[in-house]
Scaffold this motif. Structure first.
Motif, PDB file in Angstrom:
ATOM      1  N   GLY A  11      -7.375  -2.464   1.939  1.00  2.69           N
ATOM      2  CA  GLY A  11      -6.960  -3.865   2.025  1.00  2.69           C
ATOM      3  C   GLY A  11      -8.129  -4.816   1.846  1.00  2.69           C
ATOM      4  O   GLY A  11      -8.014  -5.829   1.149  1.00  2.69           O
ATOM      5  N   ILE A  12      -9.259  -4.483   2.453  1.00  2.00           N
ATOM      6  CA  ILE A  12     -10.464  -5.310   2.303  1.00  2.00           C
ATOM      7  C   ILE A  12     -10.926  -5.309   0.851  1.00  2.00           C
ATOM      8  O   ILE A  12     -11.292  -6.357   0.301  1.00  2.00           O
ATOM      9  CB  ILE A  12     -11.595  -4.813   3.234  1.00  2.00           C
ATOM     10  CG1 ILE A  12     -11.235  -5.059   4.700  1.00  2.00           C
ATOM     11  CG2 ILE A  12     -12.921  -5.458   2.887  1.00  2.00           C
ATOM     12  CD1 ILE A  12     -11.146  -6.515   5.101  1.00  2.00           C
ATOM     13  N   GLU A  17     -11.169  -8.247  -4.393  1.00  2.00           N
ATOM     14  CA  GLU A  17     -10.739  -8.386  -5.790  1.00  2.00           C
ATOM     15  C   GLU A  17     -10.025  -9.723  -6.001  1.00  2.00           C
ATOM     16  O   GLU A  17     -10.264 -10.415  -6.990  1.00  2.00           O
ATOM     17  CB  GLU A  17      -9.793  -7.248  -6.180  1.00  2.00           C
ATOM     18  CG  GLU A  17     -10.444  -5.889  -6.267  1.00  2.00           C
ATOM     19  CD  GLU A  17      -9.424  -4.764  -6.452  1.00  2.00           C
ATOM     20  OE1 GLU A  17      -8.201  -5.049  -6.614  1.00  2.00           O
ATOM     21  OE2 GLU A  17      -9.845  -3.600  -6.418  1.00  2.00           O
ATOM     22  N   ILE A  18      -9.150 -10.063  -5.066  1.00  2.00           N
ATOM     23  CA  ILE A  18      -8.412 -11.324  -5.154  1.00  2.00           C
ATOM     24  C   ILE A  18      -9.383 -12.500  -5.135  1.00  2.00           C
ATOM     25  O   ILE A  18      -9.270 -13.427  -5.947  1.00  2.00           O
ATOM     26  CB  ILE A  18      -7.384 -11.429  -4.000  1.00  2.00           C
ATOM     27  CG1 ILE A  18      -6.254 -10.421  -4.220  1.00  2.00           C
ATOM     28  CG2 ILE A  18      -6.841 -12.845  -3.871  1.00  2.00           C
ATOM     29  CD1 ILE A  18      -5.313 -10.267  -3.039  1.00  2.00           C
ATOM     30  N   LEU A  19     -10.340 -12.463  -4.216  1.00  2.00           N
ATOM     31  CA  LEU A  19     -11.326 -13.543  -4.127  1.00  2.00           C
ATOM     32  C   LEU A  19     -12.125 -13.697  -5.414  1.00  2.00           C
ATOM     33  O   LEU A  19     -12.349 -14.820  -5.886  1.00  2.00           O
ATOM     34  CB  LEU A  19     -12.278 -13.300  -2.956  1.00  2.00           C
ATOM     35  CG  LEU A  19     -11.723 -13.597  -1.571  1.00  2.00           C
ATOM     36  CD1 LEU A  19     -12.693 -13.139  -0.492  1.00  2.00           C
ATOM     37  CD2 LEU A  19     -11.420 -15.075  -1.438  1.00  2.00           C
ATOM     38  N   GLU A  20     -12.543 -12.579  -5.979  1.00  2.00           N
ATOM     39  CA  GLU A  20     -13.307 -12.628  -7.224  1.00  2.00           C
ATOM     40  C   GLU A  20     -12.498 -13.282  -8.332  1.00  2.00           C
ATOM     41  O   GLU A  20     -13.009 -14.131  -9.071  1.00  2.00           O
ATOM     42  CB  GLU A  20     -13.745 -11.223  -7.646  1.00  2.00           C
ATOM     43  CG  GLU A  20     -14.887 -10.669  -6.829  1.00  2.00           C
ATOM     44  CD  GLU A  20     -15.271  -9.259  -7.248  1.00  2.00           C
ATOM     45  OE1 GLU A  20     -15.019  -8.887  -8.422  1.00  2.00           O
ATOM     46  OE2 GLU A  20     -15.803  -8.536  -6.410  1.00  2.00           O
ATOM     47  N   GLU A  38      -0.533 -13.175  -1.913  1.00  2.00           N
ATOM     48  CA  GLU A  38      -0.862 -11.770  -1.646  1.00  2.00           C
ATOM     49  C   GLU A  38      -2.007 -11.671  -0.638  1.00  2.00           C
ATOM     50  O   GLU A  38      -1.976 -10.841   0.281  1.00  2.00           O
ATOM     51  CB  GLU A  38      -1.244 -11.057  -2.946  1.00  2.00           C
ATOM     52  CG  GLU A  38      -1.555  -9.587  -2.741  1.00  2.00           C
ATOM     53  CD  GLU A  38      -2.024  -8.885  -4.003  1.00  2.00           C
ATOM     54  OE1 GLU A  38      -2.454  -7.720  -3.884  1.00  2.00           O
ATOM     55  OE2 GLU A  38      -1.969  -9.476  -5.104  1.00  2.00           O
ATOM     56  N   GLY A  39      -2.992 -12.532  -0.800  1.00  2.00           N
ATOM     57  CA  GLY A  39      -4.136 -12.530   0.113  1.00  2.00           C
ATOM     58  C   GLY A  39      -3.737 -12.859   1.537  1.00  2.00           C
ATOM     59  O   GLY A  39      -4.205 -12.234   2.491  1.00  2.00           O
ATOM     60  N   ILE A  40      -2.839 -13.841   1.694  1.00  2.00           N
ATOM     61  CA  ILE A  40      -2.368 -14.209   3.035  1.00  2.00           C
ATOM     62  C   ILE A  40      -1.604 -13.048   3.674  1.00  2.00           C
ATOM     63  O   ILE A  40      -1.801 -12.730   4.854  1.00  2.00           O
ATOM     64  CB  ILE A  40      -1.484 -15.473   2.974  1.00  2.00           C
ATOM     65  CG1 ILE A  40      -2.317 -16.691   2.573  1.00  2.00           C
ATOM     66  CG2 ILE A  40      -0.765 -15.713   4.295  1.00  2.00           C
ATOM     67  CD1 ILE A  40      -3.418 -17.042   3.537  1.00  2.00           C
ATOM     68  N   LYS A  41      -0.748 -12.396   2.904  1.00  2.00           N
ATOM     69  CA  LYS A  41       0.006 -11.246   3.428  1.00  2.00           C
ATOM     70  C   LYS A  41      -0.940 -10.119   3.831  1.00  2.00           C
ATOM     71  O   LYS A  41      -0.774  -9.497   4.887  1.00  2.00           O
ATOM     72  CB  LYS A  41       1.010 -10.744   2.397  1.00  2.00           C
ATOM     73  CG  LYS A  41       2.178 -11.671   2.192  1.00  2.00           C
ATOM     74  CD  LYS A  41       3.104 -11.168   1.098  1.00  2.00           C
ATOM     75  CE  LYS A  41       4.221 -12.160   0.826  1.00  2.00           C
ATOM     76  NZ  LYS A  41       5.072 -11.750  -0.300  1.00  2.00           N
TER      77      LYS A  41
END
Length: 77
Positions: A11-12, A17-20, A38-41
């Motif tokens: 998950g981390i 990946e999402i942040l990038e 997706e990041g919030i979930k």
């Protein structure tokens, strides 16, 4: 237990990946919103895993303190 750790680590990695992708700025607004959701979930899910593991640590610590107190009491007699 290792399943929770594995799930947490994956998950981390996905959050990174999402942040990038979001920081890169080469994505559409729609994709940005989807990644944000997706990041919030993921954050919520990972927080629950972390809380559960912290609870286990508290229980273990409390039990060890009680055992140490019992041993000290027995040694004083």
């Amino acid at each position: 237990m290792s399943n929770n750790f594995s799930e947490y680590e994956k998950g981390i990695e996905r959050l990174n990946e999402i942040l990038e992708k979001m920081e890169n700025g080469d994505i559409s607004l729609e994709e940005n919103v989807l990644l944000y959701e997706e990041g919030i979930k993921l954050h919520t899910k990972l927080s629950k895993i972390l809380e559960r593991e912290e609870g286990k640590i508290r229980i273990i610590s409390e039990n060890n303190i009680e055992e140490i107190d019992e041993m000290n009491f027995l040694n004083e007699e």
